[in-house]
Design a protein around this motif. Structure first.
Motif, PDB file in Angstrom:
ATOM      1  N   PRO A  83       0.824  -1.214   0.000  1.00  0.00           N
ATOM      2  CA  PRO A  83       0.000   0.000   0.000  1.00  0.00           C
ATOM      3  C   PRO A  83       0.861   1.267   0.000  1.00  0.00           C
ATOM      4  O   PRO A  83       1.848   1.359   0.729  1.00  0.00           O
ATOM      5  CB  PRO A  83      -0.810  -0.124   1.297  1.00  0.00           C
ATOM      6  N   GLY A  84       0.445   2.207  -0.825  1.00  0.00           N
ATOM      7  CA  GLY A  84       1.155   3.473  -0.890  1.00  0.00           C
ATOM      8  C   GLY A  84       2.349   3.489  -1.829  1.00  0.00           C
ATOM      9  O   GLY A  84       2.985   4.535  -2.013  1.00  0.00           O
ATOM     10  N   GLN A  85       2.684   2.326  -2.449  1.00  0.00           N
ATOM     11  CA  GLN A  85       3.877   2.262  -3.298  1.00  0.00           C
ATOM     12  C   GLN A  85       3.571   2.329  -4.791  1.00  0.00           C
ATOM     13  O   GLN A  85       4.501   2.313  -5.598  1.00  0.00           O
ATOM     14  CB  GLN A  85       4.669   0.990  -2.983  1.00  0.00           C
ATOM     15  N   TRP A  86       2.289   2.416  -5.151  1.00  0.00           N
ATOM     16  CA  TRP A  86       1.950   2.479  -6.568  1.00  0.00           C
ATOM     17  C   TRP A  86       2.601   3.674  -7.280  1.00  0.00           C
ATOM     18  O   TRP A  86       3.172   3.488  -8.371  1.00  0.00           O
ATOM     19  CB  TRP A  86       0.434   2.530  -6.745  1.00  0.00           C
ATOM     20  N   PRO A  87       2.558   4.892  -6.725  1.00  0.00           N
ATOM     21  CA  PRO A  87       3.190   6.017  -7.436  1.00  0.00           C
ATOM     22  C   PRO A  87       4.684   5.788  -7.694  1.00  0.00           C
ATOM     23  O   PRO A  87       5.188   6.097  -8.777  1.00  0.00           O
ATOM     24  CB  PRO A  87       2.956   7.208  -6.499  1.00  0.00           C
ATOM     25  N   ARG A  88       5.383   5.253  -6.696  1.00  0.00           N
ATOM     26  CA  ARG A  88       6.819   5.009  -6.875  1.00  0.00           C
ATOM     27  C   ARG A  88       7.051   3.917  -7.918  1.00  0.00           C
ATOM     28  O   ARG A  88       7.956   4.020  -8.754  1.00  0.00           O
ATOM     29  CB  ARG A  88       7.458   4.627  -5.533  1.00  0.00           C
ATOM     30  N   LEU A  89       6.253   2.846  -7.864  1.00  0.00           N
ATOM     31  CA  LEU A  89       6.412   1.761  -8.827  1.00  0.00           C
ATOM     32  C   LEU A  89       6.168   2.262 -10.244  1.00  0.00           C
ATOM     33  O   LEU A  89       6.932   1.936 -11.168  1.00  0.00           O
ATOM     34  CB  LEU A  89       5.456   0.616  -8.497  1.00  0.00           C
ATOM     35  N   ILE A  90       5.124   3.045 -10.433  1.00  0.00           N
ATOM     36  CA  ILE A  90       4.835   3.591 -11.766  1.00  0.00           C
ATOM     37  C   ILE A  90       5.971   4.487 -12.242  1.00  0.00           C
ATOM     38  O   ILE A  90       6.389   4.428 -13.411  1.00  0.00           O
ATOM     39  CB  ILE A  90       3.495   4.356 -11.746  1.00  0.00           C
ATOM     40  N   ALA A  91       6.499   5.320 -11.341  1.00  0.00           N
ATOM     41  CA  ALA A  91       7.607   6.211 -11.709  1.00  0.00           C
ATOM     42  C   ALA A  91       8.838   5.409 -12.119  1.00  0.00           C
ATOM     43  O   ALA A  91       9.517   5.741 -13.108  1.00  0.00           O
ATOM     44  CB  ALA A  91       7.941   7.143 -10.546  1.00  0.00           C
ATOM     45  N   VAL A  92       9.138   4.341 -11.383  1.00  0.00           N
ATOM     46  CA  VAL A  92      10.287   3.490 -11.716  1.00  0.00           C
ATOM     47  C   VAL A  92      10.092   2.857 -13.092  1.00  0.00           C
ATOM     48  O   VAL A  92      11.002   2.846 -13.927  1.00  0.00           O
ATOM     49  CB  VAL A  92      10.486   2.405 -10.639  1.00  0.00           C
ATOM     50  N   CYS A  93       8.895   2.324 -13.337  1.00  0.00           N
ATOM     51  CA  CYS A  93       8.619   1.661 -14.612  1.00  0.00           C
ATOM     52  C   CYS A  93       8.722   2.630 -15.780  1.00  0.00           C
ATOM     53  O   CYS A  93       9.245   2.280 -16.849  1.00  0.00           O
ATOM     54  CB  CYS A  93       7.241   1.008 -14.582  1.00  0.00           C
ATOM     55  N   LEU A 131      18.064   5.621 -16.225  1.00  0.00           N
ATOM     56  CA  LEU A 131      18.307   4.385 -15.479  1.00  0.00           C
ATOM     57  C   LEU A 131      18.775   4.697 -14.067  1.00  0.00           C
ATOM     58  O   LEU A 131      18.356   4.033 -13.103  1.00  0.00           O
ATOM     59  CB  LEU A 131      19.349   3.534 -16.210  1.00  0.00           C
ATOM     60  N   ALA A 132      19.631   5.713 -13.921  1.00  0.00           N
ATOM     61  CA  ALA A 132      20.110   6.103 -12.591  1.00  0.00           C
ATOM     62  C   ALA A 132      18.956   6.608 -11.729  1.00  0.00           C
ATOM     63  O   ALA A 132      18.840   6.243 -10.547  1.00  0.00           O
ATOM     64  CB  ALA A 132      21.190   7.178 -12.722  1.00  0.00           C
ATOM     65  N   ILE A 133      18.077   7.437 -12.306  1.00  0.00           N
ATOM     66  CA  ILE A 133      16.924   7.939 -11.555  1.00  0.00           C
ATOM     67  C   ILE A 133      16.014   6.790 -11.150  1.00  0.00           C
ATOM     68  O   ILE A 133      15.556   6.704  -9.999  1.00  0.00           O
ATOM     69  CB  ILE A 133      16.152   8.980 -12.392  1.00  0.00           C
ATOM     70  N   GLY A 134      15.749   5.882 -12.085  1.00  0.00           N
ATOM     71  CA  GLY A 134      14.920   4.726 -11.775  1.00  0.00           C
ATOM     72  C   GLY A 134      15.516   3.850 -10.696  1.00  0.00           C
ATOM     73  O   GLY A 134      14.796   3.336  -9.822  1.00  0.00           O
ATOM     74  N   THR A 135      16.837   3.683 -10.720  1.00  0.00           N
ATOM     75  CA  THR A 135      17.514   2.857  -9.715  1.00  0.00           C
ATOM     76  C   THR A 135      17.385   3.473  -8.327  1.00  0.00           C
ATOM     77  O   THR A 135      17.131   2.771  -7.343  1.00  0.00           O
ATOM     78  CB  THR A 135      19.002   2.692 -10.082  1.00  0.00           C
ATOM     79  N   VAL A 136      17.548   4.790  -8.220  1.00  0.00           N
ATOM     80  CA  VAL A 136      17.420   5.478  -6.933  1.00  0.00           C
ATOM     81  C   VAL A 136      15.975   5.407  -6.428  1.00  0.00           C
ATOM     82  O   VAL A 136      15.728   5.160  -5.238  1.00  0.00           O
ATOM     83  CB  VAL A 136      17.895   6.941  -7.054  1.00  0.00           C
ATOM     84  N   LEU A 137      15.013   5.607  -7.328  1.00  0.00           N
ATOM     85  CA  LEU A 137      13.609   5.513  -6.935  1.00  0.00           C
ATOM     86  C   LEU A 137      13.238   4.096  -6.494  1.00  0.00           C
ATOM     87  O   LEU A 137      12.356   3.906  -5.653  1.00  0.00           O
ATOM     88  CB  LEU A 137      12.705   5.929  -8.107  1.00  0.00           C
ATOM     89  N   MET A 138      13.921   3.100  -7.058  1.00  0.00           N
ATOM     90  CA  MET A 138      13.607   1.711  -6.763  1.00  0.00           C
ATOM     91  C   MET A 138      14.073   1.282  -5.372  1.00  0.00           C
ATOM     92  O   MET A 138      13.533   0.347  -4.783  1.00  0.00           O
ATOM     93  CB  MET A 138      14.259   0.806  -7.817  1.00  0.00           C
ATOM     94  N   LYS A 139      15.088   1.952  -4.848  1.00  0.00           N
ATOM     95  CA  LYS A 139      15.694   1.508  -3.594  1.00  0.00           C
ATOM     96  C   LYS A 139      14.695   1.400  -2.444  1.00  0.00           C
ATOM     97  O   LYS A 139      14.735   0.431  -1.679  1.00  0.00           O
ATOM     98  CB  LYS A 139      16.863   2.427  -3.212  1.00  0.00           C
ATOM     99  N   PRO A 140      13.773   2.363  -2.255  1.00  0.00           N
ATOM    100  CA  PRO A 140      12.838   2.228  -1.131  1.00  0.00           C
ATOM    101  C   PRO A 140      11.697   1.231  -1.383  1.00  0.00           C
ATOM    102  O   PRO A 140      10.912   0.970  -0.480  1.00  0.00           O
ATOM    103  CB  PRO A 140      12.282   3.652  -0.966  1.00  0.00           C
ATOM    104  N   LEU A 141      11.558   0.722  -2.612  1.00  0.00           N
ATOM    105  CA  LEU A 141      10.475  -0.224  -2.895  1.00  0.00           C
ATOM    106  C   LEU A 141      10.655  -1.495  -2.074  1.00  0.00           C
ATOM    107  O   LEU A 141      11.768  -2.021  -1.972  1.00  0.00           O
ATOM    108  CB  LEU A 141      10.442  -0.568  -4.382  1.00  0.00           C
ATOM    109  N   ARG A 142       9.574  -2.013  -1.545  1.00  0.00           N
ATOM    110  CA  ARG A 142       9.624  -3.248  -0.752  1.00  0.00           C
ATOM    111  C   ARG A 142       8.595  -4.229  -1.293  1.00  0.00           C
ATOM    112  O   ARG A 142       7.508  -3.849  -1.726  1.00  0.00           O
ATOM    113  CB  ARG A 142       9.318  -2.941   0.730  1.00  0.00           C
ATOM    114  N   GLY A 143       8.969  -5.504  -1.228  1.00  0.00           N
ATOM    115  CA  GLY A 143       8.039  -6.555  -1.610  1.00  0.00           C
ATOM    116  C   GLY A 143       7.829  -6.700  -3.106  1.00  0.00           C
ATOM    117  O   GLY A 143       6.856  -7.309  -3.544  1.00  0.00           O
ATOM    118  N   VAL A 144       8.728  -6.143  -3.922  1.00  0.00           N
ATOM    119  CA  VAL A 144       8.639  -6.280  -5.377  1.00  0.00           C
ATOM    120  C   VAL A 144       9.876  -7.035  -5.848  1.00  0.00           C
ATOM    121  O   VAL A 144      10.971  -6.470  -5.893  1.00  0.00           O
ATOM    122  CB  VAL A 144       8.550  -4.900  -6.077  1.00  0.00           C
TER     123      VAL A 144
END
Length: 297
Positions: A56-66, A154-167
């Motif tokens: 919950p709450g991680q959809w915006p970050r996941l979409i941004a990473v993708c 790719l660098a921006i996506g990698t940094v945004l991905m770091k806090p993602l959990r459970g993916v």
């Protein structure tokens, strides 16, 4: 690293290096954004049944990473490959995403790095400047700038991905494929008019290249890389990935007609040397973190 896993990492590096060559041939028949969309459409098919919603709450970050990685990084990297005369310079320039990631992690996440890492970052970017004066690269400056933009995404996506959990890696690949498909088709309609209508006319090189990028480079390559990352520290695996541009340069010389000049060799050595120094510093830090708790009474 065991001999079996060492062989595995070499196979992964070769698979990713071959993707530069195979994709370069495919891009002669399918334009970059549409090619990326076809790749992700193929990749989505076996991964759809594995998709799970993020926490919950991680959809915006996941979409941004993708969007950063799937649409902008891959779309721009294939565009750079299409614009370039050679395989060597795009393969080398892509590696600057590592120092870019270190800088962004410092700015955004507050991660610190020592002066030696800072020097390695400067050497890497200096290598890009030297490489940029190679006559082959100077002939197509748009390719160099586009690949730098791809590396930044790719660098921006990698940094945004770091806090993602459970993916996990399969969910990440699956969501990237699914969420990137429509934006890539929209970009193709906007910048590649008529390309979708001509897609059925693509030959074996175009369709085979998309299949290779989807199933060998993404599904197999990233899957096996995930296996290695579960067995070893990240910093222990990362230095081996520098073989990807080395293999790509060799494949470019052997099969694409690349003739790298001295500036490309010197600039490439600076880029890869800086990236290797960053990776080795990360490995030293990871070992220190493991050893320090054991140093007490």
């Amino acid at each position: 690293m065991s001999p079996r896993d060492l062989l595995l990492v070499l196979v992964v590096c070769l698979a990713w290096a071959l993707n530069f060559l195979v994709s370069a041939y495919a891009l002669r028949e399918i334009p970059p954004f549409l090619f990326t969309a076809v790749r992700f459409a193929m990749l989505a098919l076996p991964l759809l049944w594995l998709l799970r919603p993020p926490a919950p709450g991680q959809w915006p970050r996941l979409i941004a990473v993708c969007l950063c990685i799937g649409v902008l990084h891959f779309g721009l990297s294939f565009l750079a490959l299409r614009l370039s005369n050679d395989l060597s310079s795009p393969a080398i320039v892509m590696q600057v995403y590592i120092p870019m990631t270190a800088i962004l992690a410092w700015l955004v996440l507050g991660e610190r790095f020592a002066w030696r890492t800072g020097l390695a970052i400067a050497v890497s970017f200096g290598g890009v400047l030297v490489l940029g004066f190679d006559p082959t690269v100077l002939a197509r400056p748009a390719a160099l700038l586009t690949m730098l933009a791809s590396a930044l995404m790719l660098a921006i996506g990698t940094v945004l991905m770091k806090p993602l959990r459970g993916v996990d890696v399969w969910n990440m690949q699956g969501w990237t494929a699914v969420l990137s498909l429509l934006p890539l088709l929209a970009l193709s309609l906007l910048f590649e008019p008529g390309a979708i209508a001509r897609l059925p006319d693509a030959g074996w090189a175009g369709w085979g290249g998309a299949a290779y990028a989807a199933f060998v480079s993404s599904l197999f390559g990233h899957g096996m890389y995930y296996v290695l990352m579960r067995r070893y520290p990240v910093a222990q695996v990362t230095p081996w990935l520098l073989l990807v541009p080395v293999f790509a340069v060799a494949l470019g010389i052997a099969f694409w007609g690349d003739r790298p000049g001295p500036r490309l060799y010197v600039g490439g050595a600076m880029v890869l040397g800086g990236v290797l120094a960053i990776a080795l510093r990360a490995l030293a830090r990871s070992r220190q973190l493991v050893e320090e708790p054991m140093a007490g009474p």
